[in-house]
Scaffold this motif. Structure first.
Motif, PDB file in Angstrom:
ATOM      1  N   LEU A 184      73.064 -35.167  82.068  1.00  0.00           N
ATOM      2  CA  LEU A 184      72.533 -35.826  80.873  1.00  0.00           C
ATOM      3  C   LEU A 184      73.728 -36.681  80.313  1.00  0.00           C
ATOM      4  CD1 LEU A 184      70.940 -36.299  78.279  1.00  0.00           C
ATOM      5  CD2 LEU A 184      72.011 -33.900  77.427  1.00  0.00           C
ATOM      6  N   PHE A 185      74.999 -36.267  80.400  1.00  0.00           N
ATOM      7  CA  PHE A 185      76.025 -37.149  79.952  1.00  0.00           C
ATOM      8  C   PHE A 185      76.354 -38.585  80.874  1.00  0.00           C
ATOM      9  CE2 PHE A 185      77.820 -32.541  78.513  1.00  0.00           C
ATOM     10  CZ  PHE A 185      77.114 -32.715  77.318  1.00  0.00           C
ATOM     11  N   ASP A 186      76.072 -37.968  82.025  1.00  0.00           N
ATOM     12  CA  ASP A 186      76.305 -39.506  82.920  1.00  0.00           C
ATOM     13  C   ASP A 186      74.954 -40.565  82.776  1.00  0.00           C
ATOM     14  OD1 ASP A 186      78.184 -37.977  84.365  1.00  0.00           O
ATOM     15  OD2 ASP A 186      76.901 -37.435  86.008  1.00  0.00           O
ATOM     16  N   ALA A 187      73.847 -39.741  82.082  1.00  0.00           N
ATOM     17  CA  ALA A 187      72.818 -40.795  81.709  1.00  0.00           C
ATOM     18  C   ALA A 187      73.199 -41.491  80.490  1.00  0.00           C
ATOM     19  CB  ALA A 187      71.299 -40.217  81.576  1.00  0.00           C
ATOM     20  N   LEU A 188      73.845 -40.856  79.373  1.00  0.00           N
ATOM     21  CA  LEU A 188      73.946 -41.313  78.095  1.00  0.00           C
ATOM     22  C   LEU A 188      75.308 -42.352  78.503  1.00  0.00           C
ATOM     23  CD1 LEU A 188      73.803 -38.123  75.860  1.00  0.00           C
ATOM     24  CD2 LEU A 188      72.337 -40.246  75.745  1.00  0.00           C
ATOM     25  N   ASP A 189      76.134 -41.924  79.388  1.00  0.00           N
ATOM     26  CA  ASP A 189      77.031 -43.115  79.726  1.00  0.00           C
ATOM     27  C   ASP A 189      76.620 -44.330  80.089  1.00  0.00           C
ATOM     28  OD1 ASP A 189      80.066 -43.376  79.724  1.00  0.00           O
ATOM     29  OD2 ASP A 189      79.668 -43.726  81.921  1.00  0.00           O
ATOM     30  N   GLN A 190      75.742 -44.288  81.194  1.00  0.00           N
ATOM     31  CA  GLN A 190      75.053 -45.422  81.799  1.00  0.00           C
ATOM     32  C   GLN A 190      74.296 -46.326  80.422  1.00  0.00           C
ATOM     33  OE1 GLN A 190      72.370 -43.982  84.915  1.00  0.00           O
ATOM     34  NE2 GLN A 190      74.047 -42.523  85.252  1.00  0.00           N
TER      35      GLN A 190
END
Length: 448
Positions: A125-131
């Motif tokens: 989830l954090f990776d997707a939000l960062d993207q």
């Protein structure tokens, strides 16, 4: 404290099933993000829906509990923090959704949870939000709770999320995406599990007037910018909660009526009906009365069965409890995602049922627990102490498995039923179950 679960000789007729937890949580979220008053009818009131309400109140929603429904005055885009710390307790959905939607807060927000939640996987989830351009910092362990979302929003764009870890990551991005200035495209890679939960999220968004496009195989979901609209939501009975009563009904001859049930549902766990039908249980619905009737004309369960639980993972522990009493072969596959739930659920059920003497062996896929195979029998000795592994669904499933033991089992973790089925014990008392609260040394503290 432990609970003595005494053997049950026969199951009585009627039980009331609580309303759907995922439907209630999604309706509360959508109503909070709308500007104006929404109504959520037949809502579930349990620890995890209360946690959702408190999180929504923390960003400004006014939620009033009436008899049989909620009135929610939403905040629209004006997420106005009045706490600065949002505590998700043990709710993965609350933590994940608020980690995403607080991207659009005007002030930094801390999102945290209890010890079990802080150990759960959150990194995708954090990776997707960062993207997407969200600004999230980790307070303790990288990729886990707690976090700070610094707010400021994100424009939209494209992100990638694995499909075999948690559908809640996808739900979190979908609820935040309408607040972005541009469309948000979510690419879901690999095997996609728990699609029924994604469907429930799409339904909640569409009721609120949000435009969503989805590819036929759910590998690409596009959510368009929009204003959440006030709406009325009608919540149906929870099929995961019903699975415990349905599981018990499959173990005892007779007729059982479940109230607050509808055949019209997107819940994947509705598959529990297919399972028990294959086991020989007769099923009928009265949609007007919202009643499900099960007729069991069998003294024992037997046969060769295999079920793929990839779209109904929450009932995997219940299936293990039922399968313990099926003479023949009872296989369940497709449950790998449950290793990332409140407990590693397949491992937990295999371990505890083996203590009972059940011939159950785990099945693996790509090196992780994916299911189990059981060669069951009609009864077990019992008289054991079993662990819930800190998971309310493991406790309720072991409760069902204990009902046909010759002597009472002792189960710990009984207080956790408030997470999703607060009236669990009340309903099983109505069905004829007997249990006592003990201190683990034979002293009875409370009897029901």
């Amino acid at each position: 404290m432990l609970l003595n679960v005494n053997p049950l000789n026969n199951l009585l007729e009627k039980a009331y099933i609580p309303s759907s937890k995922p439907e209630t949580q999604r309706a509360i979220l959508a109503a909070t993000l709308a500007q104006g008053k929404s109504v959520v009818r037949n809502d579930l009131r349990c620890l995890e829906t209360t946690t959702m309400k408190e999180a929504c109140r923390a960003i400004g929603a006014v939620i009033t509990e009436q008899d049989g429904y909620l009135e929610i005055e939403g905040v629209g885009r004006n997420l106005r923090s009045n706490k600065r710390v949002i505590d998700a307790l043990g709710s993965g959905l609350v933590f994940r959704v608020f980690s995403a939607i607080t991207s659009f807060s005007n002030t930094p927000e801390i999102i945290t949870g209890d010890k079990i939640l802080r150990g759960r996987v959150m990194a995708p989830l954090f990776d997707a939000l960062d993207q997407l351009g969200a600004k999230v910092s980790h307070i303790a362990e990288q990729g886990q709770a707690p976090v700070v979302n610094w707010g400021g929003g994100f424009e939209g764009g494209r992100c990638v999320i694995p499909g075999n870890v948690s559908s809640q990551f996808i739900t979190a991005i979908m609820f935040a995406a309408p607040l972005a200035a541009k469309p948000t495209e979510i690419e879901i890679v690999g095997e996609i599990l728990s699609i029924s939960y994604i469907k429930q999220t799409i339904q909640a968004l569409e009721i609120a007037g949000i435009q969503v496009e989805c590819s036929d195989n759910f590998s690409v979901i596009t959510v368009y910018p929009g204003e959440y609209q006030p709406a009325e939501y009608a919540i149906s009975g929870d099929y995961t909660s019903s699975s415990y009563v349905i599981g018990a009904a499959a173990l005892y001859p007779g007729k059982t009526i479940l109230q607050n049930m509808s055949l019209v549902s997107l819940q994947g766990e509705k598959a529990i009906l297919d399972v028990v039908e294959k086991l020989g249980i007769e099923i009928s619905f009265d949609e007007q009365l919202q009643e499900l009737t099960l007729i069991n004309n069998q003294g024992t369960l037997s046969g060769e069965f295999e079920f793929d639980a990839s779209d109904y993972p929450n009932i995997v522990p219940t299936l293990a409890a039922i399968g313990a009493y099926v003479e023949g072969t009872f296989r369940v596959i497709g449950g790998s995602i449950t290793r990332l739930h409140k407990s590693p659920r397949i491992k937990a059920m295999v371990s505890e049922l083996q203590k009972m003497g059940v011939d159950i062996q785990p099945l693996f896929k790509d090196g992780v627990y994916d299911g189990f195979e059981i060669h069951g029998k009609a009864q077990y000795e019992g008289g054991l102490e079993l662990s819930s592994w800190g998971d309310h669904r493991i406790f309720m499933s072991l409760f069902i498995a204990s009902l046909r033991c010759k002597t009472a089992n002792q189960l710990e973790g009984y207080a956790d039923v408030i997470c999703s089925f607060p009236d669990f014990f009340t309903e099983f008392e109505r069905l004829g179950a007997k249990f006592t609260e003990t201190n683990g040394q034979g002293e009875v503290k409370k009897e029901a």
